[in-house]
Design a protein around this motif. Structure first.
Motif, short mmCIF file in Angstrom:
data_model
loop_
_atom_site.label_atom_id
_atom_site.label_comp_id
_atom_site.label_asym_id
_atom_site.label_seq_id
_atom_site.Cartn_x
_atom_site.Cartn_y
_atom_site.Cartn_z
N LEU A 10 -4.36 2.64 10.89
CA LEU A 10 -4.26 2.13 9.53
C LEU A 10 -5.42 1.19 9.19
O LEU A 10 -5.92 1.16 8.06
N ALA A 17 10.77 0.84 7.12
CA ALA A 17 11.64 1.92 7.57
C ALA A 17 13.10 1.71 7.22
O ALA A 17 13.88 2.67 7.19
N GLY A 31 -1.15 3.26 16.23
CA GLY A 31 -0.83 3.40 14.81
C GLY A 31 -1.42 2.30 13.95
O GLY A 31 -1.91 2.57 12.84
N VAL A 32 -1.38 1.06 14.41
CA VAL A 32 -1.90 -0.05 13.61
C VAL A 32 -3.41 0.09 13.45
O VAL A 32 -3.95 -0.07 12.35
N VAL A 37 6.31 -5.93 10.46
CA VAL A 37 6.16 -4.48 10.69
C VAL A 37 4.96 -4.02 9.86
O VAL A 37 4.92 -4.19 8.65
N TRP A 38 3.99 -3.44 10.54
CA TRP A 38 2.72 -3.04 9.93
C TRP A 38 2.69 -1.53 9.89
O TRP A 38 2.13 -0.86 10.74
N PHE A 39 3.35 -0.98 8.87
CA PHE A 39 3.46 0.47 8.70
C PHE A 39 3.10 0.83 7.27
O PHE A 39 2.95 -0.04 6.40
N SER A 40 3.02 2.12 7.02
CA SER A 40 2.73 2.58 5.66
C SER A 40 3.81 2.14 4.68
O SER A 40 3.53 1.85 3.51
N TRP A 94 7.76 -6.41 6.20
CA TRP A 94 6.69 -5.44 6.03
C TRP A 94 5.35 -6.08 5.72
O TRP A 94 5.25 -7.06 4.97
#
Length: 272
Positions: A18, A176, A14-15, A170-173, A184
């Motif tokens: 991105l 959460a 996932g990372v 946390v490396w997300f869009s 984030w």
């Protein structure tokens, strides 16, 4: 001059998904390494190589001619001791040793906030928890990240390699949950951080927090700024929605007082 080559391990995760569009450039070749082909097929300037980080000789071949390696491969959650030793610790050693043998002197290693999970938020200074704060892992996964940081230190000291370890929140869009507002890193800031790691001259060994410029952040941005990382995004844009859904962070919850949150109490060695 020809195009520079950048290798990304764990390229189907996932990372990396991105990151890929944020590091592609006309003068750059991206070599994507993973055991499984990425869901998003390689685009112009990208090449996929099926490779396990367990294959040291294969990694040496794949790293030949590269300017830098971005190591994102390995277990990303809690797992058994055997799994984190094999995939995270041994795998990272192979990446560093392959880079050394191939003459690649710059490696970016994905560490984690779980390398310091048992630090109490009450002890965080005004400027944020320093990126080089002593390790206090919260899980076997966190312990494996401490190990890869020390391996990076070894290769930097012994062989003069440039190794930057990113203690990623946390490396997300998007974050959460409410705790994620502090941790984030946006996809765009992730791209900015990697570009800083690639462009800063002769960094030697560094520990840097992988987070955005969050209003509710816990971590120091000074170490990132020292290598040219200037995050522009803030998780606060998600705060109202997340607090309405989950409620505010419970400051009396002993788990949430620790940097690692409930990772400090999940069953050790069991997948989460």
């Amino acid at each position: 001059m020809g195009a520079e080559t950048i290798v990304i391990t764990g390229a189907s995760g996932g990372v990396a998904t991105l990151l890929r569009p944020r590091v592609r450039r006309a003068d750059r070749e991206i070599r994507l390494l993973d055991l499984h082909a990425p869901a998003r097929p390689p685009e112009v300037g990208e090449t996929f190589v099926e490779r396990s980080v367990a294959d040291l000789d294969g990694l040496v071949e794949d790293f030949a001619g590269a300017r830098a390696v971005i190591h994102l491969g390995g277990k990303s959650r809690e797992a058994s001791a055997a799994d984190v030793i094999e995939h995270n610790i041994r795998g990272t050693y192979n990446v560093l040793e392959a880079a050394r043998r191939a003459g690649v002197d710059r490696v970016v290693l994905a560490s984690s906030n779980h390398a310091v999970g048992f630090h109490d938020r009450a002890d965080i200074p005004a400027g944020g928890l320093p990126a080089d704060v002593p390790a206090r892992p919260d899980t076997l996964y966190g312990w494996s990240k401490v190990s890869i940081e020390s391996a990076g230190r070894l290769f930097a000291d012994r062989f003069g390699m440039n190794v930057i370890c990113l203690r990623i929140g946390v490396w997300f869009s998007s974050p959460a949950d409410v705790r994620g507002l502090a941790l984030w890193m946006s996809p765009d800031d992730g791209g900015r951080l990697i570009e800083a790691c690639l462009s800063t001259p002769d960094p030697g060994y560094r520990l840097v927090w992988g987070v955005s410029r969050n209003t509710r952040g816990w971590y120091s941005l000074a170490e990132g700024e020292a290598i040219g990382y200037h995050p522009q995004d803030d998780s606060e844009v998600y705060a109202e929605e997340l607090i309405a859904r989950f409620g505010p962070l419970d400051e009396d919850d002993p788990e949430l007082r620790r940097v690692g949150g409930n990772w400090c109490s999940i069953p050790l060695g069991e997948p989460n």
